[in-house]
Write a protein that holds these residues in place. Structure first.
Motif, mmCIF file in Angstrom:
data_model
loop_
_atom_site.group_PDB
_atom_site.id
_atom_site.type_symbol
_atom_site.label_atom_id
_atom_site.label_comp_id
_atom_site.label_asym_id
_atom_site.label_seq_id
_atom_site.Cartn_x
_atom_site.Cartn_y
_atom_site.Cartn_z
ATOM 1 N N ILE A 122 16.937 43.201 49.730
ATOM 2 C CA ILE A 122 17.706 43.262 49.226
ATOM 3 C C ILE A 122 18.991 43.092 50.232
ATOM 4 O O ILE A 122 20.477 42.800 49.720
ATOM 5 C CB ILE A 122 18.054 44.430 48.834
ATOM 6 N N VAL A 123 19.436 43.204 51.144
ATOM 7 C CA VAL A 123 21.136 43.928 51.970
ATOM 8 C C VAL A 123 21.328 41.998 52.177
ATOM 9 O O VAL A 123 22.129 42.058 52.224
ATOM 10 C CB VAL A 123 20.310 44.845 52.731
ATOM 11 N N THR A 124 19.706 41.089 52.720
ATOM 12 C CA THR A 124 19.598 39.935 52.457
ATOM 13 C C THR A 124 20.393 39.064 51.944
ATOM 14 O O THR A 124 21.879 38.466 51.706
ATOM 15 C CB THR A 124 18.723 39.522 53.342
ATOM 16 N N ALA A 125 19.898 40.057 50.513
ATOM 17 C CA ALA A 125 20.399 38.965 49.259
ATOM 18 C C ALA A 125 22.080 39.639 48.605
ATOM 19 O O ALA A 125 22.351 38.622 48.490
ATOM 20 C CB ALA A 125 19.276 39.467 48.427
ATOM 21 N N ALA A 126 21.823 40.478 48.815
ATOM 22 C CA ALA A 126 23.443 40.773 48.690
ATOM 23 C C ALA A 126 24.797 39.949 49.425
ATOM 24 O O ALA A 126 25.278 40.238 48.627
ATOM 25 C CB ALA A 126 23.226 42.127 48.464
ATOM 26 N N ARG A 127 24.738 40.580 50.059
ATOM 27 C CA ARG A 127 25.089 39.349 51.805
ATOM 28 C C ARG A 127 25.800 38.487 50.896
ATOM 29 O O ARG A 127 26.481 38.003 51.103
ATOM 30 C CB ARG A 127 24.688 39.727 52.738
ATOM 31 N N LEU A 128 24.818 38.181 50.750
ATOM 32 C CA LEU A 128 24.566 36.274 50.507
ATOM 33 C C LEU A 128 25.428 35.752 49.225
ATOM 34 O O LEU A 128 26.138 35.607 48.931
ATOM 35 C CB LEU A 128 23.449 35.731 50.370
ATOM 36 N N ALA A 129 25.275 37.564 48.167
ATOM 37 C CA ALA A 129 25.639 37.138 46.965
ATOM 38 C C ALA A 129 27.190 37.337 46.444
ATOM 39 O O ALA A 129 27.956 36.633 46.216
ATOM 40 C CB ALA A 129 25.016 38.584 46.248
ATOM 41 N N VAL A 130 27.440 38.191 47.968
ATOM 42 C CA VAL A 130 28.741 38.520 48.107
ATOM 43 C C VAL A 130 29.762 37.130 48.826
ATOM 44 O O VAL A 130 30.725 36.925 48.096
ATOM 45 C CB VAL A 130 28.743 40.038 48.678
ATOM 46 N N ALA A 131 29.069 36.438 49.605
ATOM 47 C CA ALA A 131 29.879 35.613 50.152
ATOM 48 C C ALA A 131 29.562 33.842 49.830
ATOM 49 O O ALA A 131 30.581 33.996 49.489
ATOM 50 C CB ALA A 131 28.839 35.282 51.720
ATOM 51 N N LEU A 132 29.362 34.152 48.194
ATOM 52 C CA LEU A 132 29.450 32.862 47.521
ATOM 53 C C LEU A 132 29.860 33.138 46.100
ATOM 54 O O LEU A 132 29.864 32.652 45.401
ATOM 55 C CB LEU A 132 27.569 31.969 47.306
ATOM 56 N N GLY A 133 29.979 34.535 46.090
ATOM 57 C CA GLY A 133 30.398 34.966 44.677
ATOM 58 C C GLY A 133 31.831 34.704 44.987
ATOM 59 O O GLY A 133 32.532 34.578 45.328
ATOM 60 N N PRO A 134 32.264 35.266 43.306
ATOM 61 C CA PRO A 134 33.777 35.143 42.991
ATOM 62 C C PRO A 134 34.594 36.569 43.869
ATOM 63 O O PRO A 134 33.611 37.127 44.441
ATOM 64 C CB PRO A 134 33.455 36.262 41.217
ATOM 65 N N GLU A 135 35.528 36.765 43.846
ATOM 66 C CA GLU A 135 36.326 37.536 44.733
ATOM 67 C C GLU A 135 36.537 38.768 44.234
ATOM 68 O O GLU A 135 36.357 39.827 44.918
ATOM 69 C CB GLU A 135 38.039 36.684 44.608
ATOM 70 N N SER A 136 36.145 38.760 42.919
ATOM 71 C CA SER A 136 35.878 40.669 41.820
ATOM 72 C C SER A 136 35.088 39.696 40.678
ATOM 73 O O SER A 136 35.064 38.318 40.123
ATOM 74 C CB SER A 136 36.912 41.272 41.769
ATOM 75 N N GLY A 137 34.167 40.722 40.679
ATOM 76 C CA GLY A 137 33.617 40.200 39.231
ATOM 77 C C GLY A 137 32.533 41.860 38.675
ATOM 78 O O GLY A 137 31.947 42.395 39.530
ATOM 79 N N LEU A 138 31.781 41.637 37.886
ATOM 80 C CA LEU A 138 30.532 42.916 37.189
ATOM 81 C C LEU A 138 28.992 42.128 38.432
ATOM 82 O O LEU A 138 29.443 40.745 39.115
ATOM 83 C CB LEU A 138 30.509 41.965 36.036
ATOM 84 N N PRO A 139 28.494 43.037 38.330
ATOM 85 C CA PRO A 139 27.515 42.851 39.601
ATOM 86 C C PRO A 139 26.078 41.720 39.229
ATOM 87 O O PRO A 139 26.293 41.034 40.425
ATOM 88 C CB PRO A 139 26.404 43.967 39.116
ATOM 89 N N GLN A 140 26.080 41.293 38.134
ATOM 90 C CA GLN A 140 25.741 40.269 37.243
ATOM 91 C C GLN A 140 26.211 38.921 38.041
ATOM 92 O O GLN A 140 25.899 37.866 38.396
ATOM 93 C CB GLN A 140 25.241 40.585 36.080
ATOM 94 N N ASP A 141 27.103 39.243 37.675
ATOM 95 C CA ASP A 141 28.289 37.035 38.256
ATOM 96 C C ASP A 141 27.517 37.165 40.273
ATOM 97 O O ASP A 141 27.674 36.095 40.972
ATOM 98 C CB ASP A 141 29.406 37.722 38.573
ATOM 99 N N PHE A 142 27.461 38.152 41.083
ATOM 100 C CA PHE A 142 27.694 38.042 42.116
ATOM 101 C C PHE A 142 25.775 37.426 42.599
ATOM 102 O O PHE A 142 25.498 36.389 42.548
ATOM 103 C CB PHE A 142 27.854 39.073 43.340
ATOM 104 N N TRP A 143 24.844 38.554 41.432
ATOM 105 C CA TRP A 143 23.577 37.745 41.075
ATOM 106 C C TRP A 143 23.117 36.807 40.818
ATOM 107 O O TRP A 143 22.418 35.583 41.484
ATOM 108 C CB TRP A 143 22.899 38.567 41.133
ATOM 109 N N ARG A 144 24.047 36.431 40.365
ATOM 110 C CA ARG A 144 23.678 34.755 39.128
ATOM 111 C C ARG A 144 23.895 33.561 40.850
ATOM 112 O O ARG A 144 24.081 33.217 40.297
ATOM 113 C CB ARG A 144 24.549 34.922 37.989
ATOM 114 N N ALA A 145 25.027 34.181 40.999
ATOM 115 C CA ALA A 145 25.582 33.435 42.191
ATOM 116 C C ALA A 145 24.454 33.222 43.013
ATOM 117 O O ALA A 145 24.539 32.185 43.442
ATOM 118 C CB ALA A 145 27.000 33.572 43.036
#
Length: 282
Positions: A122-145
């Motif tokens: 979960i931590v591995t996935a979350a760190r990558l989600a933030v690194a690839l995702g938008p500068e700000s967004g809803l949680p699903q925006d980061f998971w979608r990325a």
């Protein structure tokens, strides 16, 4: 989790000497027993080299019904290393950031090992989600990325919008998970209403993106090697294929000893028979 799933998991564990058995996939979400149950069987022993996991298919008659399962087997050490992002694998942490259940566990020590590995995923996935995702967004925006990136990296065919299906099917799981994972990472973040604003330092963001680019480049070749290995080592491949053919076409395929031993060589003849049978019924 349905009781027969736990019984099936215990049966697999006792036969293999497992430390734990994880259950995941659509049947976990729906609670149904139809189709194929998905298990990960985690064994004691050192981290494996080469291509893993070992994949097999089992059928089991239980209380008047046939239960079917696809089983991925690996050591706990391999599972934890993949979940933590130490290996080139792009599947374990992306899969186990999604809901899963501990269907069987040997003891409290094994339970702690599984929980540590899933938390690492979960931590591995979350760190990558933030690194690839938008500068700000809803949680699903980061998971979608995250899911879009992993699907593009793997040798698999997913319908457009598959990531939205995963998020919509498990909204409560994903809504609260990102902030908990970033707290554990740790990655600083702020909140603006319902939007999350990560404060990942640029050097760290660049490091994670470099980490991802290497796995992205190797994703399809690595998945092809897994597929090639599975064609030679998939225990029960003929029975699995026969069930799939009958499920999708209505044509029953006899699993002869030769077909079970040589599923790839048998495939053209089976497909020809299925085509002729469907043509006859038309």
């Amino acid at each position: 989790m349905a009781a027969p799933v736990r019984v099936f998991a215990e049966r697999l564990a006792q036969e293999s000497g497992a430390l734990a058995v994880l259950f995941y996939g659509s049947n976990l979400r729906t609670g149904e027993l139809e189709g194929v149950l998905d298990f990960y069987v985690l064994l004691p022993g050192p981290r494996e080299s080469g291509i893993w996991p070992r994949v097999s298919y089992r059928e089991w008659e239980h209380e008047g019904r046939t239960l079917r399962a696809k089983i991925a087997t690996m050591t706990m050490a391999t599972f934890h290393a993949a979940a933590s992002g130490s290996l080139l694998d792009t599947t374990i942490w992306a899969r186990f950031v999604q809901p899963s259940a501990l269907a069987w566990v040997r003891d409290d020590a094994a339970r702690a090992q599984v929980l540590n590995a899933v938390c690492a995923a979960i931590v591995t996935a979350a760190r990558l989600a933030v690194a690839l995702g938008p500068e700000s967004g809803l949680p699903q925006d980061f998971w979608r990325a995250l899911f879009r990136a992993t699907y593009r990296a793997e040798f698999r065919v997913e319908k457009p919008g598959r990531e939205d299906t995963i998020l919509a099917a498990n909204p409560t799981h994903f809504d609260g998970l990102l902030s908990l994972a970033l707290d554990a990472a740790p990655v600083a973040y702020g909140q603006d209403g319902g939007r999350l604003v990560p404060r990942m330092a640029q050097p760290e963001r660049r490091r994670i993106r470099r980490w991802w680019r290497r796995r992205q480049r190797m994703g399809k070749p690595y998945n092809l090697m897994r597929l090639a290995r599975a064609t030679a080592t998939f225990d029960g491949a003929a029975r699995y294929a026969a069930w799939k053919v009958e499920r999708h076409t209505g044509v029953k395929v006899a699993v002869t000893p030769w077909r079970e031993k040589h599923p790839i060589l048998a495939a053209p003849g089976v497909l020809w028979r299925v085509w002729r049978e469907r043509d006859r019924r038309a």
